[in-house]
Design a protein around this motif. Structure first.
Motif, short mmCIF file in Angstrom:
data_model
loop_
_atom_site.label_atom_id
_atom_site.label_comp_id
_atom_site.label_asym_id
_atom_site.label_seq_id
_atom_site.Cartn_x
_atom_site.Cartn_y
_atom_site.Cartn_z
N ASP A 274 17.75 57.34 46.96
CA ASP A 274 18.25 58.59 47.55
C ASP A 274 17.73 59.75 46.73
O ASP A 274 17.53 59.63 45.51
CB ASP A 274 19.78 58.59 47.57
CG ASP A 274 20.35 59.71 48.43
OD1 ASP A 274 19.56 60.31 49.20
OD2 ASP A 274 21.56 59.98 48.34
N SER A 275 17.50 60.88 47.39
CA SER A 275 16.99 62.05 46.68
C SER A 275 17.52 63.32 47.33
O SER A 275 17.45 63.47 48.55
CB SER A 275 15.45 62.05 46.69
OG SER A 275 14.94 63.16 45.98
N LYS A 276 18.08 64.18 46.52
CA LYS A 276 18.58 65.48 46.95
C LYS A 276 18.14 66.52 45.93
O LYS A 276 17.68 66.16 44.84
CB LYS A 276 20.11 65.45 47.06
CG LYS A 276 20.64 64.47 48.10
CD LYS A 276 22.17 64.45 48.11
CE LYS A 276 22.69 63.44 49.13
NZ LYS A 276 24.18 63.38 49.13
N PRO A 277 18.26 67.80 46.24
CA PRO A 277 17.86 68.82 45.26
C PRO A 277 18.59 68.63 43.93
O PRO A 277 19.81 68.62 43.85
CB PRO A 277 18.27 70.13 45.95
CG PRO A 277 18.20 69.82 47.41
CD PRO A 277 18.66 68.40 47.53
N TYR A 279 18.74 65.92 42.14
CA TYR A 279 19.40 64.62 41.97
C TYR A 279 18.53 63.54 42.59
O TYR A 279 17.85 63.74 43.60
CB TYR A 279 20.76 64.66 42.65
CG TYR A 279 21.33 63.31 43.03
CD1 TYR A 279 22.13 62.61 42.15
CD2 TYR A 279 21.06 62.74 44.28
CE1 TYR A 279 22.67 61.38 42.50
CE2 TYR A 279 21.59 61.51 44.64
CZ TYR A 279 22.39 60.83 43.74
OH TYR A 279 22.92 59.61 44.09
#
Length: 343
Positions: A274-277, A279
């Motif tokens: 998973d990838s988010k701004p 993180y």
């Protein structure tokens, strides 16, 4: 003597045509004529292929010795038997002649049924079909008794846990718990996760205090050793939370190997879950067991670990087991674990 008779003697009765190398060469059919003259030697003098293997006459110089060596080589290999097929992975080598029957033991089909191999009837059919080995010996007799505490049983090359005294427990170690069965400083440890037990349990591997996740406890010393030693290649899976975004070449670098202070380490696989701004959640799979190895690998590439969880050890998955809780492995899971460890 007839004018047309060949010089050097005729082919009269017992004359031994070609006695001095003279006379006509006898006709040779396919494969060469090897019949001797009546009362004499085979036709053909030095250099003849008669009596030799097919094609021997093609040797340079007409020597019959090469053909003889080839024939001898073939005869030597007649007694060589093909090597036996290697045993299936996990199955012990067969040692013919050993007596596995224990008059004071338990019937083999009952032991298998209790170990989860199937119904009593199904286990009897497995034995009769030669699918069961005890200490490496194929057993086909239904009257055989064994000692489950000391003998090893395989079905189709897979080992079955038949000793009821052996315990296999999965624990979800929370953050703040030390990976020991006793702590001199009085900190929470793995023994607190399972409560008082009569068995002496070993923990399979360690997790540092800040890492949570799957740890196995067992009193099976052989299995513990194999699961921990990197030479047996039992893989461990971790989920790590790091600061994002993650560079594309991170996985390639980890698979190629990272040089740490105690030597290079290669991961078996890597992927971004998973990838988010700001993180990223990444999965790291490796069979190394060095101290803090996942944290050191990611930090060496510029990604200090914020949170780390071990989610799988070999075929055993953490699943929805809550932190601080434990459960006994099923018979099928124990069988899979032994197969992964090559037992």
């Amino acid at each position: 003597m007839s004018p047309s008779a060949p010089r050097g003697g005729g082919a009269g009765r017992g004359g031994g045509a070609g006695r001095r190398g003279g006379g006509p060469r006898p006709a040779q059919g396919r494969g060469g004529a090897g019949k001797p003259a009546r009362g004499g030697k085979p036709f053909g003098g030095k250099g003849s292929a008669a009596g030799g293997p097919k094609g021997a006459g093609k040797n340079p110089g007409g020597s019959g010795k090469v053909a003889g060596r080839r024939g001898a080589a073939r005869r030597m290999t007649d007694d060589i038997k093909p090597a036996p097929a290697p045993p299936r992975r996990g199955a012990p080598p067969v040692r013919p002649g050993a007596d596995v029957h224990d008059p004071e033991g338990v019937r083999l089909q009952k032991v298998l049924a209790q170990a989860g191999a199937g119904s009593r009837r199904a286990c009897e059919e497995m034995i009769a079909a030669g699918r069961v080995t005890v200490d490496g010996e194929v057993v086909t007799e239904l009257g055989v008794r064994i000692d489950p505490t000391r003998q090893v049983v395989h079905v189709d090359g897979l080992r079955f846990a038949i000793d009821d005294d052996l315990v296999y427990i999965a624990v979800n170690k929370p953050v703040g718990v030390v990976s020991t069965m006793y702590d001199d400083e009085g900190r929470l440890n793995l023994a607190d996760m399972v409560g008082p037990r009569e068995e002496r349990l070993f923990h399979v591997g360690r997790l540092d205090m800040e890492t949570e996740g799957l740890i196995l406890l067992t009193n099976d010393g052989t299995l513990t050793h194999r699961l921990q030693h990197p030479s047996f290649g039992v893989k461990k899976t971790y989920l790590a939370e790091v600061r994002g975004p993650v560079k594309r070449e991170l996985g390639k670098n980890l698979r190629a190997g990272i040089e740490l202070e105690d030597g290079p380490v290669q991961v078996d696989s890597f992927r971004v879950v998973d990838s988010k701004p700001g993180y990223a959640l990444v999965e790291v799979v490796l069979h190394e067991g060095r101290k803090h190895v996942v944290r050191r690998l990611l930090e060496a590439e510029g990604y200090p670990v914020l949170k780390l969880v071990r989610t799988q050890l070999g075929p055993i998955v953490l699943g929805d087991l809550k932190p601080g809780k434990n459960r006994r492995l099923t018979k099928g899971e124990v069988q899979q674990l032994m197969a992964a460890a090559g037992l």
